[in-house]
Design a protein around this motif. Structure first.
Motif, PDB file in Angstrom:
ATOM      1  N   ARG A   1       0.797  -1.224   0.000  1.00 34.69           N
ATOM      2  CA  ARG A   1       0.000   0.000   0.000  1.00 34.69           C
ATOM      3  C   ARG A   1       0.832   1.278   0.000  1.00 34.69           C
ATOM      4  O   ARG A   1       1.730   1.451   0.818  1.00 34.69           O
ATOM      5  CB  ARG A   1      -0.919   0.021   1.221  1.00 34.69           C
ATOM      6  CG  ARG A   1      -1.899   1.191   1.215  1.00 34.69           C
ATOM      7  CD  ARG A   1      -2.758   1.201   2.463  1.00 34.69           C
ATOM      8  NE  ARG A   1      -3.781   2.258   2.391  1.00 34.69           N
ATOM      9  CZ  ARG A   1      -4.509   2.655   3.413  1.00 34.69           C
ATOM     10  NH1 ARG A   1      -4.352   2.085   4.603  1.00 34.69           N
ATOM     11  NH2 ARG A   1      -5.397   3.631   3.261  1.00 34.69           N
TER      12      ARG A   1
ATOM     13  N   ASP B   1      -7.856   8.191   1.414  1.00 35.41           N
ATOM     14  CA  ASP B   1      -8.276   7.525   2.644  1.00 35.41           C
ATOM     15  C   ASP B   1      -7.075   6.828   3.283  1.00 35.41           C
ATOM     16  O   ASP B   1      -6.766   5.675   2.974  1.00 35.41           O
ATOM     17  CB  ASP B   1      -9.400   6.524   2.399  1.00 35.41           C
ATOM     18  CG  ASP B   1      -9.988   6.010   3.722  1.00 35.41           C
ATOM     19  OD1 ASP B   1      -9.390   6.247   4.790  1.00 35.41           O
ATOM     20  OD2 ASP B   1     -11.043   5.355   3.685  1.00 35.41           O
TER      21      ASP B   1
ATOM     22  N   ALA C   1      -9.224   1.504   4.549  1.00 38.66           N
ATOM     23  CA  ALA C   1      -8.942   1.376   3.116  1.00 38.66           C
ATOM     24  C   ALA C   1      -7.848   0.356   2.829  1.00 38.66           C
ATOM     25  O   ALA C   1      -7.359   0.275   1.702  1.00 38.66           O
ATOM     26  CB  ALA C   1      -8.551   2.735   2.544  1.00 38.66           C
TER      27      ALA C   1
ATOM     28  N   ASN D   1     -17.262   1.576   2.193  1.00 46.46           N
ATOM     29  CA  ASN D   1     -16.492   2.713   2.692  1.00 46.46           C
ATOM     30  C   ASN D   1     -16.486   3.808   1.632  1.00 46.46           C
ATOM     31  O   ASN D   1     -15.734   3.734   0.657  1.00 46.46           O
ATOM     32  CB  ASN D   1     -15.065   2.267   3.030  1.00 46.46           C
ATOM     33  CG  ASN D   1     -14.159   3.427   3.424  1.00 46.46           C
ATOM     34  OD1 ASN D   1     -14.623   4.542   3.678  1.00 46.46           O
ATOM     35  ND2 ASN D   1     -12.856   3.165   3.465  1.00 46.46           N
TER      36      ASN D   1
ATOM     37  N   SER E   1     -13.105   5.607   0.240  1.00 46.34           N
ATOM     38  CA  SER E   1     -12.049   4.879  -0.468  1.00 46.34           C
ATOM     39  C   SER E   1     -12.435   4.630  -1.914  1.00 46.34           C
ATOM     40  O   SER E   1     -13.535   4.135  -2.193  1.00 46.34           O
ATOM     41  CB  SER E   1     -11.794   3.538   0.235  1.00 46.34           C
ATOM     42  OG  SER E   1     -11.035   2.673  -0.577  1.00 46.34           O
TER      43      SER E   1
ATOM     44  N   THR F   1     -10.960   2.406  -3.801  1.00 43.66           N
ATOM     45  CA  THR F   1     -10.936   0.949  -3.968  1.00 43.66           C
ATOM     46  C   THR F   1     -12.282   0.331  -3.640  1.00 43.66           C
ATOM     47  O   THR F   1     -12.715  -0.636  -4.270  1.00 43.66           O
ATOM     48  CB  THR F   1      -9.858   0.332  -3.052  1.00 43.66           C
ATOM     49  OG1 THR F   1      -8.609   0.958  -3.301  1.00 43.66           O
ATOM     50  CG2 THR F   1      -9.734  -1.161  -3.284  1.00 43.66           C
TER      51      THR F   1
END
Length: 652
Positions: A47, A52, A57, A94, A97, A99
């Motif tokens: 990551r 976020d 996230a 969420n 985010s 993703t």
């Protein structure tokens, strides 16, 4: 943003940990793993936190009551709009985010959701109910994605080096790819130096389940180019429309929860991006420009960007940090080979890496870039050549074909090289012209450096298998300049410029965003008549018209200098001993890939000034170093001991 890796039916937690370790530089802010032993699938994520920053996230990310597991590399700029529609449909996720929208979108629309995404991305979705793995790459190829088929399963990752953690992977060399690295400096389409490893091309999706494997194109059919010619009224309207779309793209791509900086060379493209950032209220924290003190740069036709960048940054009131470049060492070149995964013989990624390292030290994780402006709006010399050929007809073509080689004889320096290249391009028919435009080294000269065995293997490969040759078929009947620009987007841009930009920046934990390649701007550029892209000797004519109120004449009229290096000076100077050591080594003789005698003559002629072979020498050097790093026993080191494999989650 981030690095991804995974397997289906050919791995375990140890392999996943090893793959993740090899792309750890792409995600210094966190790591995550997900495996399902019963389905024989595993996903890993490194990551780089940009949108976020919370743990909510983190990835791999579960979605839709655990039906989907998602790993994602990139940014979705319109995730808020997509998220609002998903909420109206009843999905819970969420909302902070980007993703997090991928799983619900896939649940709602399947693969039809991919064209809805405005962003740069490579992602994988595992559907636990269907026991299917979907791996997707964005339409312009901004984010890299490699894969290898293994038995009934497969491996995939953001970088080639991660796949080599699978020690049983077959490692025979793809001779046609090696010929491309020597000729073009990059390998078009799917091919990599290993036959077993392929690139997923831009705009394509890989679908895998046990015993089934399919690669398909998810993109809608491209809109054909406009055939309308020049008129001042239409040009003014198109310039205004272009500016409005450009500003929207830049503004949307500035979405971030961390500071943003920018490349700034003082040329049209990077200056347009920075000016738009300021105009739309997204002033960069800092900008960065490459500088040099060596006289070799100017002698070989590279202008110094720093004075232009300083003047423009001052006019906008933004900060500028100069990054001074020196001649690379053997260690620099070796490190570059590892970073790039592929033997791309171009010094430009050294500059991207230097800027990215400086930006990261300043607390900047995101850099905006002008990459793609030349490829969309015709900014290269080869584009002028295409216009010249289209406008002058067969008489002028024959004059250039037969007279120019005579005129070029004895002309020293950059001008002589350009005249030789122009004559070489015009010596063929239209399709040969297009292919030769992308040859940095003439193909016959490049292949002459290979051993007889390699040349024979290449000769038995049908030319129809060439990615660029196949790509040309879809633009038959279109104007010559449009055909060339399409090849930029299908080959040179994703397989060279974007490839090295992503890896050189991500090696330092920095994401590069490319507003010129926003899908809205790409679509807009396709509607602009070619007569408005290049007019007379002015490249990117309409783009300059659109930016005329923002950019000073010193930027708009500045001659393009390129993002290169004085390789000829370096090869005969600081890099000479490294080159000599390589071509005299036992490994290059025993491997049998090169004709060592031909390479020796190439180096001697280049050093003596009898031949302009510096970039071909560099290409040989990069291939040989790549072989040592990746092919000779795979001496990369998995560093599995640093990973607590017992802590990896296993699902049944």
């Amino acid at each position: 943003m981030c690095g991804i890796a995974g397997y289906l039916d050919c791995g375990d937690a140890l392999l996943l940990a090893a793959m993740s370790e090899r792309i750890s530089h792409r995600g210094p802010d966190g790591e995550g793993f997900w495996t399902d032993a019963s389905a024989r699938v595993g996903l890993a994520h490194r990551r780089l936190a940009i949108i976020d920053l919370s743990d909510a996230a983190a990835q791999p990310m579960s979605s839709c009551e655990d039906r989907y597991q998602v790993i994602f590399n990139g940014e979705i700029y319109n995730y808020r709009e997509l998220g609002r529609d998903l909420q109206r449909r009843g999905y819970v996720f969420n909302v902070g985010s980007d993703t997090a929208v991928l799983g619900p979108l896939w649940d709602a629309f399947g693969a039809a959701m991919i064209p809805m995404l405005n962003g740069i991305f490579a992602f994988a979705i595992w559907d636990r109910r269907e026991r299917s793995l979907f791996v997707v790459r964005d339409g312009q190829g901004v984010k890299p994605l490699y894969y290898a088929r293994v038995g009934r399963g497969m491996l995939f990752s953001s970088e080639l080096k991660a796949l080599l953690a699978y020690e049983a992977l077959e490692k025979s060399i793809d001779e046609l790819a090696i010929a491309s690295y020597l000729t073009n400096l990059w390998s078009p389409g799917e091919r990599t130096p290993f036959k077993s490893i392929r690139k997923l091309p831009p705009g394509q999706m890989l679908t895998a389940r046990l015993g089934h494997f399919e690669v398909s194109d998810w993109r809608p059919a491209p809109r054909g180019p406009s055939q309308t010619g020049f008129s001042r009224n239409s040009a003014a309207r198109q310039a205004q429309a272009l500016l409005e779309v450009f500003d929207a793209c830049v503004s949307d791509q500035c979405i971030s929860d961390v500071p943003i900086g920018a490349f700034l060379s003082g040329g049209v493209d990077s200056s347009a991006v920075v000016a738009s950032m300021v105009a739309t209220g997204h002033r960069p924290r800092n900008t960065y420009c490459i500088g040099f003190d060596s006289p070799g740069f100017e002698q070989e036709g590279f202008g110094n960007d720093l004075p232009f960048a300083r003047a423009f940054a001052a006019s906008l009131g933004v900060g500028l940090k100069p990054i001074m470049i020196e001649e690379p060492s053997a260690d620099d070149i070796e490190a570059l080979v590892y970073t790039l995964d592929e033997p791309q013989a171009d010094p430009a990624p050294l500059y991207v890496a230097a800027v990215s390292q400086a930006a990261r030290a300043d607390g900047i994780k995101v850099l905006m870039s002008g990459t793609g402006g030349d490829d969309l709006f015709s900014g290269y010399r080869r584009h002028r050549s295409a216009v010249l050929r289209a406008r002058t007809g067969s008489i002028a073509v024959n004059a250039i074909k037969y007279v120019l080689p005579l005129a070029a004889k004895g002309v020293p320096g950059p001008l002589g090289r350009r005249l030789d290249k122009l004559a070489y391009m015009f010596a063929g028919d239209e399709e040969e012209f297009l292919l030769r435009a992308f040859e940095f080294n003439p193909r016959t000269q490049a292949i002459a450096c290979l051993s007889p065995g390699c040349r024979a293997a290449i000769a038995t490969t049908a030319e129809a298998s060439s990615w660029l040759t196949r790509a040309m078929q879809r633009t038959r009947g279109e104007p010559l300049l449009e055909r060339m620009l399409d090849l930029e987007m299908q080959g040179f841009l994703p397989d060279h410029n974007l490839n090295y930009t992503d890896k050189a920046a991500m090696a330092h934990g920095v994401e590069v965003r490319v507003p010129f390649l926003d899908q809205r701007l790409v679509a807009q550029a396709r509607t602009i008549p070619w007569q408005l892209k290049t007019r007379g000797l002015s490249e990117k004519w309409l783009l300059k018209q659109a930016m005329a109120a923002r950019l000073p004449a010193s930027v708009l009229r500045r001659k393009k200098t390129g993002f290169g290096a004085p390789m000829r000076s370096w090869i005969v100077g600081p890099m000479r001993s490294m080159v000599e050591d390589l071509i005299l080594s036992r490994s290059i003789r025993e491997r049998g890939l090169f004709d060592v005698g031909a390479v020796r003559r190439l180096v001697d002629d280049t050093v003596a000034g009898r031949r302009d072979g510096a970039y071909l020498v560099l290409a040989v050097v990069m291939v040989e170093m790549w072989m040592r790093k990746f092919a000779d026993g795979n001496r990369l080191g998995t560093e599995i001991a640093r990973v607590d494999c017992a802590a990896l989650p296993v699902h049944s």
